[in-house]
Design a protein around this motif. Structure first.
Motif, short mmCIF file in Angstrom:
data_model
loop_
_atom_site.label_atom_id
_atom_site.label_comp_id
_atom_site.label_asym_id
_atom_site.label_seq_id
_atom_site.Cartn_x
_atom_site.Cartn_y
_atom_site.Cartn_z
N ILE A 109 0.87 -1.17 0.00
CA ILE A 109 0.00 0.00 0.00
C ILE A 109 0.91 1.22 0.00
O ILE A 109 1.69 1.43 0.93
CB ILE A 109 -0.92 0.02 1.24
N LEU A 110 0.82 2.03 -1.04
CA LEU A 110 1.76 3.13 -1.24
C LEU A 110 1.03 4.46 -1.22
O LEU A 110 0.07 4.66 -1.98
CB LEU A 110 2.48 2.95 -2.59
N GLY A 111 1.47 5.36 -0.35
CA GLY A 111 0.83 6.66 -0.28
C GLY A 111 1.43 7.50 0.83
O GLY A 111 2.36 7.08 1.53
N PRO A 112 0.92 8.71 1.05
CA PRO A 112 1.43 9.57 2.12
C PRO A 112 1.29 8.90 3.48
O PRO A 112 0.28 8.26 3.76
CB PRO A 112 0.53 10.81 2.02
N GLY A 113 2.32 9.05 4.30
CA GLY A 113 2.29 8.46 5.63
C GLY A 113 3.23 7.29 5.80
O GLY A 113 3.39 6.78 6.91
N PRO A 165 -2.01 -0.11 6.52
CA PRO A 165 -0.71 0.44 6.94
C PRO A 165 -0.64 1.96 7.00
O PRO A 165 0.27 2.51 7.61
CB PRO A 165 0.25 -0.11 5.89
N LEU A 166 -1.59 2.65 6.36
CA LEU A 166 -1.58 4.11 6.37
C LEU A 166 -2.69 4.62 7.29
O LEU A 166 -3.67 3.91 7.55
CB LEU A 166 -1.79 4.66 4.96
N ASN A 167 -2.52 5.84 7.77
CA ASN A 167 -3.51 6.45 8.65
C ASN A 167 -4.74 6.85 7.82
O ASN A 167 -4.66 7.73 6.96
CB ASN A 167 -2.90 7.67 9.35
N VAL A 188 8.25 16.55 -0.59
CA VAL A 188 7.11 16.72 -1.48
C VAL A 188 6.75 15.34 -2.00
O VAL A 188 7.54 14.69 -2.70
CB VAL A 188 7.45 17.67 -2.65
N HIS A 189 5.56 14.88 -1.63
CA HIS A 189 5.09 13.55 -2.05
C HIS A 189 4.30 13.74 -3.34
O HIS A 189 3.19 14.26 -3.32
CB HIS A 189 4.21 12.96 -0.94
N ARG A 190 4.88 13.35 -4.44
CA ARG A 190 4.24 13.56 -5.74
C ARG A 190 3.23 12.44 -6.01
O ARG A 190 3.57 11.26 -5.92
CB ARG A 190 5.29 13.63 -6.84
N ILE A 191 2.01 12.84 -6.36
CA ILE A 191 0.97 11.86 -6.70
C ILE A 191 1.04 11.62 -8.20
O ILE A 191 0.81 12.52 -9.00
CB ILE A 191 -0.43 12.37 -6.30
N LEU A 200 -5.22 9.08 -3.15
CA LEU A 200 -3.89 9.45 -2.70
C LEU A 200 -3.00 8.24 -2.45
O LEU A 200 -1.79 8.37 -2.29
CB LEU A 200 -3.96 10.31 -1.43
N TYR A 201 -3.60 7.05 -2.38
CA TYR A 201 -2.79 5.84 -2.23
C TYR A 201 -3.09 4.90 -3.39
O TYR A 201 -4.10 5.04 -4.08
CB TYR A 201 -3.08 5.14 -0.89
N ARG A 202 -2.19 3.96 -3.61
CA ARG A 202 -2.42 2.92 -4.62
C ARG A 202 -1.75 1.63 -4.16
O ARG A 202 -0.96 1.65 -3.20
CB ARG A 202 -1.90 3.32 -6.00
N LYS A 203 -2.06 0.54 -4.82
CA LYS A 203 -1.44 -0.75 -4.51
C LYS A 203 -0.50 -1.14 -5.64
O LYS A 203 -0.72 -0.78 -6.80
CB LYS A 203 -2.51 -1.85 -4.37
#
Length: 576
Positions: free
Chosen positions: A73-77, A105-107, A139-142, A176-179
């Protein structure tokens, strides 16, 4: 659906009822929903590798297939997170994992400030940067993983990771997240030659055996040689943007020490907590062995995610030997034919599958990013000929061999400067020459002195220093200073812990200038080495590693001038 037909530790066989799963499909085993992965299919039976303890599991319990692969699970946090081998957040579970628990795994509650780069009607492709989120100091680029024409994009504001921030006319969405499946490497445009060194601040590494950003390195060493300390030092001081640290099968108390140390360390560049740019994956020796294999692929996938944003990422795996031992145990339970020392026949290709995912790349979004992979290897008894070390050596371009004798002599980093090597000096030469055109010459001279000294040490140990002629004493004494002042480094000294490339060049220039004066003094006046090495300027140079900081390089210029003056006077007046 299937039912359990056989249980052997983490290996579970299940008889199929009404569907056939795919290889590496995620599955949930038994009443507790133990997380597993299909690793073999034959006839109406599948073999599942379970990532949790199978104690209490019984025959004929149901197995449910998820329809998807084990994914990250990939995303901010993610930054600052402490995860287990299959990405369960350990702090949320109080570091005690119950069977079948599958926390996100993310908030889910935290709202992130999203700033869009595009507008409705724009065309996006795979790799298009659609916006950004601030994640700490990063900077977390989406980045888009779909193609199409935008029908909706969220305005600047606060969003959770599960809220949709973009829709296409084709009905696809971006959150904001993806797998991403951990066993499939993430896409990029093209691989580029690694030509920028990963600066670690460790002189023996940066100057003699450099590793390039996007390169691969291994740290083999027996117990007590300092593998974990060296990897922690690299994590703290290297100029990578992001660190992914994987504790794979290490002892629980050692991993606790790592977690404690990282939590209180500060990033020397930003003076902010080091954890803000670190992801820790902890899979200790008391956790199920099957999760060790997943932990490395999980860490690499997370590292690739940040690489694709244009960051330079360094991944530390400690240790791949424990990972290989887990594969050996699982292979034995699956009754596969073992080869050398009981390891499975595909050990070599498994090791290759880790290191081949390193690289300096042009990402789909057009930026440049890199993933550097450094794996520690723990050969039993320090035997570098055992299979894991031997195969790792084939697939890595840097080999930092840790030496038990050096470690026993309190020589750190305990890197054996004769056995170690790097394939990157030619790649990074241009970068170093921007600092000093003398880099190649200085490095080759230093390696020559160390190699000649290694040959002479055999005579010294047998007959003593006095058995050598003066020309050879010059080599031994020069090598002694190189080892004492340049190669040996105190990780706990505020000045000596990190040495900038410019400082490394100045120190090497002093040593080479000293060597040239020593040779001249011996040739012109036959001045003995015992006199040459007692000059006050040599003592000052020895002390300088603890006193001259990286921003005080002019003091080295003063030392070199003092060196030249001291030996010119000595040569002119000796014997009068």
């Amino acid at each position: 659906m299937a039912v359990v037909s056989s249980i052997s530790g983490p290996i579970v066989k299940a008889r199929l009822k009404d569907e056939t799963p795919a290889l590496f499909e995620l599955s949930y085993v038994g009443r507790d929903g133990l997380i597993g992965e299909v690793v073999d299919i034959y006839g109406d039976e599948v073999v599942i590798q379970v990532y949790e303890s199978t104690e209490g599991l019984t025959l004929r319990e149901n197995v449910v297939f998820s329809g998807e692969m084990l994914s990250a699970i990939l995303g901010p946090g993610l930054l600052g997170g402490i995860l287990d081998g299959i990405q369960r957040p350990l702090p949320d579970l109080d570091f005690h994992i119950k069977k079948g628990v599958k926390p996100f795994p993310l908030n889910r509650e935290k709202r992130w400030h999203f700033k869009p780069y595009l507008k409705s009607g724009d065309i996006i492709q795979e790799g298009t940067v659609i916006g950004e989120v601030k994640e700490g100091s990063f900077v977390h680029r989406i980045i888009s993983d779909i193609e199409g024409k935008i029908s909706f994009i969220a305005g600047e504001g606060e969003y959770t990771v599960e809220e949709t921030v973009l829709k296409t006319e084709e009905g696809e969405e971006i959150k904001l997240y993806r797998k991403h499946p951990v066993r499939i490497s993430r896409k990029f445009k093209k691989r580029k030659a690694p030509e920028i060194p990963l600066i670690t601040g460790q002189r023996i590494i940066d100057f003699l055996f450099p590793i390039a950003k996007g390169g691969t390195g291994s740290i083999p060493g027996g117990f007590g040689t300092g593998k974990t300390v060296l990897q922690q030092t690299l994590a703290r001081w290297s100029d990578a943007d992001i660190i992914v640290y994987i504790g794979c099968g290490e002892r629980g108390n050692e991993m606790t020490e790592v977690l404690t140390e990282f939590s209180r360390l500060k990033d020397p560049k930003s003076e902010r907590p080091l954890m803000e740019r670190t992801v820790l994956i902890a899979n200790t020796s008391d956790m199920p062995v099957s999760a060790r294999e997943a932990s490395i692929f999980m860490g690499i996938t997370i590292a690739e995610y940040y690489r694709d944003m244009g960051y330079h990422v360094a991944l530390m795996a400690d240790s791949t030997s424990r990972w290989a031992e887990a594969m050996r145990e699982i292979s034995a339970r699956m009754k596969h034919l073992p080869v050398e020392e009981g390891f499975p026949s595909d050990l070599s290709s498994k090791i290759a599958s880790i290191y081949e995912r390193a690289g300096f790349v042009q990402t789909l979004s057009g930026t440049e990013g890199s993933l550097t992979i450094i794996g520690a290897v723990s050969p039993p008894g320090g035997d570098f000929s055992e299979p894991v070390t031997r195969h790792t050596r084939r697939f890595t371009s840097v080999f930092w061999a840790l030496d038990r004798e050096l470690a026993g002599a309190r020589f750190y980093p305990a890197i054996n400067y004769i056995m170690s090597y790097s394939s990157y000096p030619q790649n990074v030469s241009r970068w170093w020459k921007n600092i000093s055109p003398e880099y190649d010459e200085l490095r080759e001279w230093m390696i020559y002195i160390l190699q000649e000294d290694d040959k002479l040490q055999r005579i010294v140990k047998l007959l003593g220093m006095e058995a050598l002629p003066e020309e050879q004493k010059l080599v031994v004494e020069t090598a002694g200073l190189i080892k004492e002042v340049f190669l040996q480094q105190n990780a706990f000294d505020p000045v000596d812990a990190y040495s900038s490339p410019e400082r490394q060049i100045k120190m090497a220039q002093f040593l080479k200038t000293m060597w040239e004066f020593w040779k001249k003094a011996h040739t012109e006046k036959a001045i003995p080495v015992s006199v040459l090495k007692k000059q006050e300027v040599i003592t000052e140079f020895i002390r300088s590693k603890y006193s001259i900081k990286n921003d005080q390089l002019e003091k080295y210029d003063d030392l070199i001038r003092k060196l030249a003056e001291s030996y010119r006077n000595l040569i002119a007046t000796y014997g009068e």
